[in-house]
Design a protein around this motif. Structure first.
Motif, PDB file in Angstrom:
ATOM      1  N   TRP A   1       0.833  -1.197   0.000  1.00  0.00           N
ATOM      2  CA  TRP A   1       0.000   0.000   0.000  1.00  0.00           C
ATOM      3  C   TRP A   1       0.876   1.258   0.000  1.00  0.00           C
ATOM      4  O   TRP A   1       0.656   2.171  -0.779  1.00  0.00           O
ATOM      5  N   ALA A   2       1.867   1.298   0.881  1.00  0.00           N
ATOM      6  CA  ALA A   2       2.743   2.468   0.966  1.00  0.00           C
ATOM      7  C   ALA A   2       3.534   2.658  -0.328  1.00  0.00           C
ATOM      8  O   ALA A   2       3.684   3.771  -0.818  1.00  0.00           O
ATOM      9  N   PHE A   3       4.032   1.573  -0.893  1.00  0.00           N
ATOM     10  CA  PHE A   3       4.791   1.651  -2.136  1.00  0.00           C
ATOM     11  C   PHE A   3       3.906   2.124  -3.278  1.00  0.00           C
ATOM     12  O   PHE A   3       4.303   2.937  -4.106  1.00  0.00           O
ATOM     13  N   GLY A   4       2.653   1.642  -3.298  1.00  0.00           N
ATOM     14  CA  GLY A   4       1.719   2.046  -4.348  1.00  0.00           C
ATOM     15  C   GLY A   4       1.423   3.532  -4.295  1.00  0.00           C
ATOM     16  O   GLY A   4       1.401   4.210  -5.311  1.00  0.00           O
ATOM     17  N   GLU A   5       1.201   4.104  -3.115  1.00  0.00           N
ATOM     18  CA  GLU A   5       0.951   5.534  -2.982  1.00  0.00           C
ATOM     19  C   GLU A   5       2.189   6.344  -3.370  1.00  0.00           C
ATOM     20  O   GLU A   5       2.069   7.407  -3.958  1.00  0.00           O
ATOM     21  N   ALA A   6       3.355   5.838  -3.031  1.00  0.00           N
ATOM     22  CA  ALA A   6       4.592   6.560  -3.353  1.00  0.00           C
ATOM     23  C   ALA A   6       4.824   6.618  -4.860  1.00  0.00           C
ATOM     24  O   ALA A   6       5.486   7.524  -5.353  1.00  0.00           O
ATOM     25  N   MET A   7       4.283   5.664  -5.597  1.00  0.00           N
ATOM     26  CA  MET A   7       4.457   5.646  -7.049  1.00  0.00           C
ATOM     27  C   MET A   7       3.570   6.671  -7.744  1.00  0.00           C
ATOM     28  O   MET A   7       3.778   6.994  -8.892  1.00  0.00           O
ATOM     29  N   CYS A   8       2.541   7.171  -7.046  1.00  0.00           N
ATOM     30  CA  CYS A   8       1.609   8.103  -7.653  1.00  0.00           C
ATOM     31  C   CYS A   8       2.123   9.529  -7.568  1.00  0.00           C
ATOM     32  O   CYS A   8       2.860   9.881  -6.651  1.00  0.00           O
ATOM     33  N   GLY A   9       1.702  10.338  -8.522  1.00  0.00           N
ATOM     34  CA  GLY A   9       2.048  11.748  -8.519  1.00  0.00           C
ATOM     35  C   GLY A   9       0.925  12.567  -9.124  1.00  0.00           C
ATOM     36  O   GLY A   9       0.171  12.090  -9.968  1.00  0.00           O
ATOM     37  N   ASN A  10       0.804  13.800  -8.666  1.00  0.00           N
ATOM     38  CA  ASN A  10      -0.218  14.718  -9.168  1.00  0.00           C
ATOM     39  C   ASN A  10       0.436  15.870  -9.913  1.00  0.00           C
ATOM     40  O   ASN A  10       1.399  16.452  -9.425  1.00  0.00           O
ATOM     41  N   GLU A  11      -0.119  16.198 -11.072  1.00  0.00           N
ATOM     42  CA  GLU A  11       0.338  17.355 -11.845  1.00  0.00           C
ATOM     43  C   GLU A  11      -0.843  18.313 -12.002  1.00  0.00           C
ATOM     44  O   GLU A  11      -1.848  17.985 -12.639  1.00  0.00           O
ATOM     45  N   VAL A  12      -0.730  19.487 -11.393  1.00  0.00           N
ATOM     46  CA  VAL A  12      -1.813  20.466 -11.420  1.00  0.00           C
ATOM     47  C   VAL A  12      -2.012  20.967 -12.849  1.00  0.00           C
ATOM     48  O   VAL A  12      -1.064  21.370 -13.513  1.00  0.00           O
TER      49      VAL A  12
ATOM     50  N   GLN B   1      -3.946  16.039 -12.968  1.00  0.00           N
ATOM     51  CA  GLN B   1      -3.789  14.737 -13.595  1.00  0.00           C
ATOM     52  C   GLN B   1      -3.026  13.863 -12.609  1.00  0.00           C
ATOM     53  O   GLN B   1      -1.986  14.265 -12.082  1.00  0.00           O
ATOM     54  N   ARG B   2      -3.555  12.680 -12.342  1.00  0.00           N
ATOM     55  CA  ARG B   2      -2.910  11.755 -11.411  1.00  0.00           C
ATOM     56  C   ARG B   2      -2.353  10.588 -12.201  1.00  0.00           C
ATOM     57  O   ARG B   2      -3.028  10.006 -13.039  1.00  0.00           O
ATOM     58  N   ASP B   3      -1.103  10.251 -11.906  1.00  0.00           N
ATOM     59  CA  ASP B   3      -0.396   9.163 -12.587  1.00  0.00           C
ATOM     60  C   ASP B   3       0.155   8.227 -11.523  1.00  0.00           C
ATOM     61  O   ASP B   3       0.901   8.658 -10.640  1.00  0.00           O
ATOM     62  N   CYS B   4      -0.217   6.963 -11.603  1.00  0.00           N
ATOM     63  CA  CYS B   4       0.249   5.981 -10.614  1.00  0.00           C
ATOM     64  C   CYS B   4       1.115   4.895 -11.248  1.00  0.00           C
ATOM     65  O   CYS B   4       1.106   3.740 -10.829  1.00  0.00           O
ATOM     66  N   GLY B   5       1.874   5.262 -12.267  1.00  0.00           N
ATOM     67  CA  GLY B   5       2.829   4.325 -12.828  1.00  0.00           C
ATOM     68  C   GLY B   5       2.377   3.679 -14.125  1.00  0.00           C
ATOM     69  O   GLY B   5       1.285   3.940 -14.627  1.00  0.00           O
ATOM     70  N   ALA B   6       3.230   2.822 -14.621  1.00  0.00           N
ATOM     71  CA  ALA B   6       3.055   2.241 -15.953  1.00  0.00           C
ATOM     72  C   ALA B   6       1.865   1.296 -16.048  1.00  0.00           C
ATOM     73  O   ALA B   6       1.335   1.085 -17.126  1.00  0.00           O
ATOM     74  N   THR B   7       1.423   0.723 -14.928  1.00  0.00           N
ATOM     75  CA  THR B   7       0.342  -0.258 -15.011  1.00  0.00           C
ATOM     76  C   THR B   7      -1.042   0.384 -15.003  1.00  0.00           C
ATOM     77  O   THR B   7      -2.039  -0.309 -15.163  1.00  0.00           O
TER      78      THR B   7
ATOM     79  N   GLY C   1      -2.191  17.516  -1.650  1.00  0.00           N
ATOM     80  CA  GLY C   1      -1.340  16.402  -1.238  1.00  0.00           C
ATOM     81  C   GLY C   1      -1.203  15.372  -2.340  1.00  0.00           C
ATOM     82  O   GLY C   1      -1.784  15.502  -3.425  1.00  0.00           O
ATOM     83  N   ASN C   2      -0.442  14.347  -2.064  1.00  0.00           N
ATOM     84  CA  ASN C   2      -0.258  13.259  -3.026  1.00  0.00           C
ATOM     85  C   ASN C   2      -1.324  12.195  -2.784  1.00  0.00           C
ATOM     86  O   ASN C   2      -1.040  11.091  -2.354  1.00  0.00           O
ATOM     87  N   GLU C   3      -2.564  12.581  -3.064  1.00  0.00           N
ATOM     88  CA  GLU C   3      -3.686  11.669  -2.898  1.00  0.00           C
ATOM     89  C   GLU C   3      -4.698  11.940  -3.993  1.00  0.00           C
ATOM     90  O   GLU C   3      -4.581  12.924  -4.728  1.00  0.00           O
ATOM     91  N   GLY C   4      -5.680  11.076  -4.086  1.00  0.00           N
ATOM     92  CA  GLY C   4      -6.693  11.225  -5.117  1.00  0.00           C
ATOM     93  C   GLY C   4      -7.621  12.393  -4.853  1.00  0.00           C
ATOM     94  O   GLY C   4      -7.662  12.951  -3.752  1.00  0.00           O
ATOM     95  N   GLY C   5      -8.384  12.771  -5.869  1.00  0.00           N
ATOM     96  CA  GLY C   5      -9.302  13.891  -5.773  1.00  0.00           C
ATOM     97  C   GLY C   5     -10.424  13.648  -4.786  1.00  0.00           C
ATOM     98  O   GLY C   5     -10.965  12.546  -4.719  1.00  0.00           O
ATOM     99  N   ASN C   6     -10.811  14.681  -4.044  1.00  0.00           N
ATOM    100  CA  ASN C   6     -11.882  14.525  -3.072  1.00  0.00           C
ATOM    101  C   ASN C   6     -13.252  14.910  -3.640  1.00  0.00           C
ATOM    102  O   ASN C   6     -14.256  14.729  -2.985  1.00  0.00           O
ATOM    103  N   LEU C   7     -13.294  15.438  -4.878  1.00  0.00           N
ATOM    104  CA  LEU C   7     -14.560  15.781  -5.527  1.00  0.00           C
ATOM    105  C   LEU C   7     -14.877  14.903  -6.719  1.00  0.00           C
ATOM    106  O   LEU C   7     -15.984  14.408  -6.870  1.00  0.00           O
TER     107      LEU C   7
END
Length: 155
Positions: free
Chosen positions: A34-45, A62-68, A85-91
């Motif tokens: 779980w921790a590794f999966g969240e660390a792989m994600c990134g947000n670009e405003v 735009q949220r990108d969580c890696g090649a898969t 933060g580095n998390e998914g959208g709340n809306l």
């Protein structure tokens, strides 16, 4: 010949210890994934839309969580000075449906109401109707292609 009592107790204690260690290993592995999966994600405003009174803002990113996984378009309602933060959208969370639905835009209708507009082909996974006292409505438009097409802010 029956097994002596101390051997039975020793065997039982060893089996119990092995079960506890196995449980810890499984729980630790799940936590690490779980921790590794969240660390792989990134947000670009992509855009920010401040509310009329500058108390809140909607951040579209735009949220990108890696090649898969594919990119997704998401939106979060934040306080004016709150960092994304580095998390998914709340809306709002959607994907582009393989490029068919490129963007979203936000129009504030006042301090406590907004409209989030997106292409009708977008696959929407999350659309929250109210957050932090702000009502959110959603418009799906087949002809919509980007934030430049958003209507003017209305009172």
């Amino acid at each position: 010949m029956p097994m002596p009592l101390f051997l039975k107790n020793l065997l039982l204690a060893l089996l119990l210890l092995a079960g506890v260690l196995l449980g810890l290993l499984v729980a630790g592995s799940a936590l690490a994934l779980w921790a590794f999966g969240e660390a792989m994600c990134g947000n670009e405003v992509m855009a920010e839309y401040p509310s009329p009174g500058n108390q809140h803002r909607v951040v579209v990113f735009q949220r990108d969580c890696g090649a898969t996984t594919g990119f997704s378009t998401q939106a979060s309602l934040l306080d004016a000075d709150e960092a994304l933060g580095n998390e998914g959208g709340n809306l709002f969370v959607s994907d582009t449906n393989h490029g068919a639905a490129p963007a979203v835009s936000v129009v504030w209708m006042g301090e406590r109401a907004l409209v989030l507009r997106h292409h009708a082909a977008a696959r929407v996974f999350k659309s929250v109707p109210k957050r932090d006292g702000v009502r959110i409505s959603y418009e799906a438009d087949a002809g919509f292609s980007g934030p430049g097409e958003a209507p003017e802010r209305r009172p």
